[in-house]
Design an enzyme around this catalytic site. Structure first.
Site, PDB file in Angstrom:
ATOM      1  N   TYR A  74      -1.971  -0.943  10.409  1.00 40.42           N
ATOM      2  CA  TYR A  74      -2.016  -1.206   8.922  1.00 40.42           C
ATOM      3  C   TYR A  74      -0.509  -0.449   8.573  1.00 40.42           C
ATOM      4  O   TYR A  74       0.071  -1.159   7.574  1.00 40.42           O
ATOM      5  CB  TYR A  74      -3.050  -0.448   8.077  1.00 40.42           C
ATOM      6  CG  TYR A  74      -3.200  -0.766   6.811  1.00 40.42           C
ATOM      7  CD1 TYR A  74      -3.870  -1.933   6.332  1.00 40.42           C
ATOM      8  CD2 TYR A  74      -2.717   0.279   5.841  1.00 40.42           C
ATOM      9  CE1 TYR A  74      -4.061  -1.932   4.985  1.00 40.42           C
ATOM     10  CE2 TYR A  74      -2.796   0.014   4.571  1.00 40.42           C
ATOM     11  CZ  TYR A  74      -3.601  -1.195   4.031  1.00 40.42           C
ATOM     12  OH  TYR A  74      -3.906  -1.306   2.778  1.00 40.42           O
ATOM     13  N   SER A 118       0.973  -1.147   0.038  1.00 35.66           N
ATOM     14  CA  SER A 118       0.004  -0.035   0.206  1.00 35.66           C
ATOM     15  C   SER A 118       0.887   1.292  -0.016  1.00 35.66           C
ATOM     16  O   SER A 118       1.990   1.219   0.389  1.00 35.66           O
ATOM     17  CB  SER A 118      -0.903  -0.070   1.272  1.00 35.66           C
ATOM     18  OG  SER A 118      -1.227   1.300   1.394  1.00 35.66           O
TER      19      SER A 118
END
Ligand SMILES: NC(=O)c1ccc[n+]([C@@H]2O[C@H](COP(=O)([O-])OP(=O)(O)OC[C@H]3O[C@@H](n4cnc5c(N)ncnc54)[C@H](O)[C@@H]3O)[C@@H](O)[C@H]2O)c1
Length: 257
Positions: A157, A144
């Site tokens: 995350y 990401s």
């Protein structure tokens, strides 16, 4: 592209980016073993679509953070299709959004286990599975832009994806002599169930798209196209790279200072 019956494992293949990768690989004649976690019907639909296009695919339920599930997945894939030479790690959870001081270890760990332990286990099993087989392999980890760009509320995350970035480069170095390429793809905002609120609310989608220099969110099929390129012979000299696919969203930090 033609992957001529080469076996590909796709985690998170029942949804979003993983689903788009599984379908694209099926169309490109790979033999696909995908995982589903909660939605068996969704996985069955992906299998049916691949079969209808003349491709070969199986689906297994797996929690990617479970060593036993990963072992069972690879054993099944090898039994049906032969050695696994392509692996796409797409399964993952989004950030909880919980402020750091309120985040329990269990909440932190849940994301770490899905987004980092999972790829550790699947990559290790792929490498172990090839010990008795000649020939290389290709791994693509779906990271990401938040592997570098932090978000408040994303301690879970952002830590997991930052770790995945380093796992990718470390494995690329360690596995290069064995012809196993390890790369990552770092998407920005992609229209999958991970962005369900934007899919459901045109106003939210418009607001978020306006913050992306390219003027729109990305599609899972666009990520799949990039993943297939990295798996293809054309990408033979690429390993240890993270390729960003975000319409320049991650370049907007620190503007106007
Ligand atoms: N959609 C985005 O904007 C975006 C942006 C950057 C990165 N990503 C990454 O892309 C990957 C795919 O996400 P997506 O957008 O397709 O979302 P998604 O929610 O559609 O897919 C995620 C999949 O992972 C599965 N999963 C979650 N935990 C699991 C576990 N422990 N074991 C097995 N499967 C598990 C879910 O069941 C689901 O099928 C994720 O790693 C995500 O972090 C997505």
């Amino acid at each position: 592209m033609d992957f001529a019956s080469t076996c590909a494992v796709v985690t998170g293949g029942e949804s979003g980016i993983g689903k788009a990768c599984a379908l694209a690989l099926g169309r490109a004649h790979a033999s696909v073993a995908l995982t589903w976690f909660e939605d068996e019907a969704a996985a069955a639909a992906v299998i049916a679509e691949i079969n209808a296009a003349g491709g070969k695919a199986i689906a297994r339920q797996a929690d990617v953070s479970s060593e036993a599930d990963v072992e069972a997945l690879f054993t099944a894939a090898e039994a049906v299709f032969g050695p696994v030479r392509m692996l796409i790690n797409s399964a993952g959870l989004n950030m909880t959004g919980i402020p750091f001081q309120d985040m329990s270890l269990a909440q932190f760990d849940r994301v770490l286990r899905a987004d980092l332990h999972g790829p550790f286990l699947t990559c290790r099993r792929l490498v172990r599975g090839l010990e008795r087989n000649e020939g290389g392999a290709r791994i693509v980890n779906i990271s990401s832009i938040h592997e570098r760009a932090p978000r408040a509320g994303g301690a879970d995350y952002d830590s997991a994806k930052g770790g995945l970035a380093q796992l990718t480069t470390t494995l690329a170095l360690e596995l290069a002599p064995r012809g196993i390429a390890v790369n990552a793809v770092a998407p920005g905002m992609i229209l999958t169930p991970m962005n369900q609120s934007a899919l459901d609310d045109p106003g939210e989608l418009e607001r978020k798209a306006a913050a992306i220099p390219w003027g729109r969110a990305g599609r899972p099929e666009e990520v799949a196209d990039l993943v297939l390129y990295l798996l293809s012979p054309a990408a033979d000299y690429i390993t240890g790279a993270t390729v960003v696919i975000d319409g320049a969203l991650s370049l907007t930090v620190a503007q106007g200072a």
